[in-house]
Every structure is written in structure tokens, then in C-alpha cells.
Write a protein that holds these residues in place. Structure first.
Motif, PDB file in Angstrom:
ATOM      1  N   VAL A 103      -9.604  -0.052  10.049  1.00  0.00           N
ATOM      2  CA  VAL A 103     -10.580  -0.655   9.154  1.00  0.00           C
ATOM      3  C   VAL A 103      -9.959  -0.756   7.774  1.00  0.00           C
ATOM      4  CG1 VAL A 103     -12.564   0.165  10.437  1.00  0.00           C
ATOM      5  CG2 VAL A 103     -11.622   1.584   8.632  1.00  0.00           C
ATOM      6  N   PRO A 104     -10.287  -1.808   7.028  1.00  0.00           N
ATOM      7  CA  PRO A 104      -9.657  -1.973   5.714  1.00  0.00           C
ATOM      8  C   PRO A 104     -10.104  -0.920   4.731  1.00  0.00           C
ATOM      9  CG  PRO A 104     -11.391  -3.602   6.046  1.00  0.00           C
ATOM     10  CD  PRO A 104     -11.205  -2.892   7.364  1.00  0.00           C
ATOM     11  N   ARG A 105      -9.206  -0.544   3.840  1.00  0.00           N
ATOM     12  CA  ARG A 105      -9.584   0.317   2.743  1.00  0.00           C
ATOM     13  C   ARG A 105     -10.506  -0.455   1.814  1.00  0.00           C
ATOM     14  NH1 ARG A 105      -3.938   3.245   0.923  1.00  0.00           N
ATOM     15  NH2 ARG A 105      -3.614   4.423   2.842  1.00  0.00           N
ATOM     16  N   PRO A 106     -11.324   0.246   1.040  1.00  0.00           N
ATOM     17  CA  PRO A 106     -12.186  -0.462   0.084  1.00  0.00           C
ATOM     18  C   PRO A 106     -11.347  -1.310  -0.866  1.00  0.00           C
ATOM     19  CG  PRO A 106     -12.832   1.831   0.286  1.00  0.00           C
ATOM     20  CD  PRO A 106     -11.545   1.691   1.038  1.00  0.00           C
ATOM     21  N   VAL A 107     -11.733  -2.565  -1.006  1.00  0.00           N
ATOM     22  CA  VAL A 107     -11.000  -3.473  -1.884  1.00  0.00           C
ATOM     23  C   VAL A 107     -12.003  -4.226  -2.743  1.00  0.00           C
ATOM     24  CG1 VAL A 107      -9.037  -3.788  -0.344  1.00  0.00           C
ATOM     25  CG2 VAL A 107     -11.022  -5.265  -0.098  1.00  0.00           C
ATOM     26  N   VAL A 146      -0.640  -4.571   7.105  1.00  0.00           N
ATOM     27  CA  VAL A 146      -0.961  -5.420   5.956  1.00  0.00           C
ATOM     28  C   VAL A 146      -0.855  -4.566   4.707  1.00  0.00           C
ATOM     29  CG1 VAL A 146      -2.766  -6.777   4.807  1.00  0.00           C
ATOM     30  CG2 VAL A 146      -2.466  -6.948   7.288  1.00  0.00           C
ATOM     31  N   MET A 147      -0.090  -5.048   3.718  1.00  0.00           N
ATOM     32  CA  MET A 147       0.156  -4.275   2.499  1.00  0.00           C
ATOM     33  C   MET A 147      -0.081  -5.138   1.271  1.00  0.00           C
ATOM     34  SD  MET A 147       3.753  -2.486   3.728  1.00  0.00           S
ATOM     35  CE  MET A 147       4.433  -4.093   4.215  1.00  0.00           C
ATOM     36  N   VAL A 172      -3.109  -1.532   3.571  1.00  0.00           N
ATOM     37  CA  VAL A 172      -4.518  -1.904   3.624  1.00  0.00           C
ATOM     38  C   VAL A 172      -5.031  -1.830   5.059  1.00  0.00           C
ATOM     39  CG1 VAL A 172      -6.181  -3.746   3.138  1.00  0.00           C
ATOM     40  CG2 VAL A 172      -4.231  -3.377   1.606  1.00  0.00           C
ATOM     41  N   LEU A 173      -4.238  -2.335   5.997  1.00  0.00           N
ATOM     42  CA  LEU A 173      -4.572  -2.313   7.418  1.00  0.00           C
ATOM     43  C   LEU A 173      -3.328  -1.973   8.223  1.00  0.00           C
ATOM     44  CD1 LEU A 173      -6.559  -5.685   7.771  1.00  0.00           C
ATOM     45  CD2 LEU A 173      -7.549  -3.393   7.806  1.00  0.00           C
ATOM     46  N   ALA A 174      -3.505  -1.262   9.319  1.00  0.00           N
ATOM     47  CA  ALA A 174      -2.400  -1.004  10.240  1.00  0.00           C
ATOM     48  C   ALA A 174      -2.992  -0.847  11.632  1.00  0.00           C
ATOM     49  CB  ALA A 174      -1.630   0.246   9.838  1.00  0.00           C
TER      50      ALA A 174
END
Length: 221
Positions: free
Chosen positions: A11-15, A41-42, A49-51
Motif C-alpha cells: 500500500v502506498p505511503r501517505p503522500v 516505485v520511488m 513509495v510502493l514495493a
């Protein structure tokens, strides 16, 4: 790495951004999980951000570290984690130096970025990395050519924790859809390739210890 409770989907980190952007990242996380190769995704600081699960599996044997876990900041992992060379084959020439070169380029583009400046201070505090950054990197780029620093399309060695794979090569594929690019993100995928049968299996390398980097001229006695 952040994962949904009870499941393996990242799940994506808060952005910051709109609800639409957050929804896109949530759906992109589901797409990323369907990819069988390690994919991440960086942002421009190499903060992850995502892995996907394949990425987590590749680095499952990596020990704890306060700042350099591969699922937190991939650049810090490559440069500072003592276990990096146990997964990233030919660590210095195939991973460390190209990442240092990309970092130097990022500092030129985003010189006032606090996150990048923090990494620069960490490099300065590591005598080996500072020597590689200031002395070894320019020499290495002149020797191998500017194309060697490019990630996309590069074939680099890995030491996979799955004994059925062992020593493999990966094709690094960098691709950034428009929506990710507008958010300031880049996706990197390691497409695993079997090592030719005639090539010997490489033993897993020990943890990095203080010593001499081959790209840095040895001090005179």
C-alpha cells in the motif's frame, strides 16, 4: 515496506495530493503486486513509495538497519547497508557507483532538497563513500563511459535468496507512466534472467566491512 494487514499487497505511503492521486496509487499498488519480478516505485530521493512482494522476497535476508532498509530508501541501502553486497552482486561497480552517479546528478537538479542533503551528509561521514564520491566516481565515469551510470537497460548481477535461483542476472527496467511522473515518482523493475549454465554459481558475499574500494586510489604507504 508498508503492507495491508493480513495480506501481501503493498500500500502506498501517505503522500500529498488529491484523492484521485491517492486512489491511483492504491490501484497501482494492486497492479504492482501482480508483477512477478521485483518492482519498486520511488521518489527523487529514492524513498520507497510502493514495493511488491517479489521485491520483499529478494531482500528478505537483509538484517535490520536504522536508516538503510531496502524498503525505506533504496539508495541508502545500496550505499550503507552492510548486507547490500550479499544480494547485489559486484556491489561496487554494478550498483554502488552507478547509484552514486545518479545521486550526484540528482543533487545538481535538486540541490536544496533537504532529503538529498541529508544523504550527502551521510556520505561525507563515511570515509569510504566520501572518497568514492569525490575521487573514485569521476575516475570511474571517465574509464567506463557515461552510459554505464544509466539504470534502464543495464544487466546487473544478483544473489537471490531462493537457492533454486542463486546467482542470477537482472535487466533493470525503468518506466514511469505519466501519472507517476507527475507525482515525482519512478518505477524500477528487476527482470530476473537465468545465469548461463556454464557460468559458476557465486557464493553469497560476506557483509561489507571497512576497507578499500577498488575505484579509489590506494593511499601511499
Amino acid at each position: 515496506m508498508a503492507y495491508q494487514a493480513g495480506g501481501q499487497r503493498s500500500v502506498p505511503r501517505p503522500v500529498p495530493g488529491t484523492a484521485e492521486a491517492r486512489a491511483y496509487l492504491q490501484d497501482y499498488a494492486a497492479y504492482l503486486e501482480a508483477v512477478t519480478f521485483p518492482s519498486v516505485v520511488m521518489d527523487h530521493r529514492w524513498d520507497v513509495v510502493l514495493a511488491n512482494s517479489a521485491f520483499e522476497t529478494l531482500f528478505r535476508g537483509v538484517g535490520p538497519h536504522p536508516t538503510a532498509l531496502p524498503g525505506d530508501n533504496f539508495l541508502r541501502f545500496v550505499l550503507f547497508h552492510p548486507d547490500a553486497s550479499s544480494v547485489l552482486g559486484d556491489h561496487e561497480s554494478s550498483w554502488c557507483l552507478p547509484m552514486l552517479a545518479c545521486f550526484a546528478a540528482a543533487v545538481e537538479r535538486h540541490g536544496h532538497d533537504a532529503g538529498l542533503q541529508a544523504i550527502r551528509r551521510e556520505i561525507a561521514q563515511d570515509p569510504l563513500m566520501e572518497a568514492a564520491y569525490r575521487q573514485g566516481l569521476p575516475h570511474w565515469i571517465r574509464a567506463v563511459g557515461a552510459e554505464a551510470v544509466e539504470h534502464d537497460g543495464a544487466v546487473r548481477p544478483l544473489l537471490h535468496p531462493d537457492p533454486r535461483r542463486g546467482s542470477v542476472e537482472c535487466r533493470v527496467v525503468v518506466e514511469t507512466p505519466r501519472n507517476l511522473r507527475e507525482l515525482g515518482y519512478t518505477r524500477l523493475t528487476l527482470v530476473l534472467r537465468e545465469t548461463p549454465a556454464s557460468a559458476p554459481r557465486r557464493a553469497r558475499r560476506p557483509r561489507r566491512a571497512a576497507g578499500h574500494l577498488s575505484v579509489v586510489p590506494a593511499p601511499e604507504a
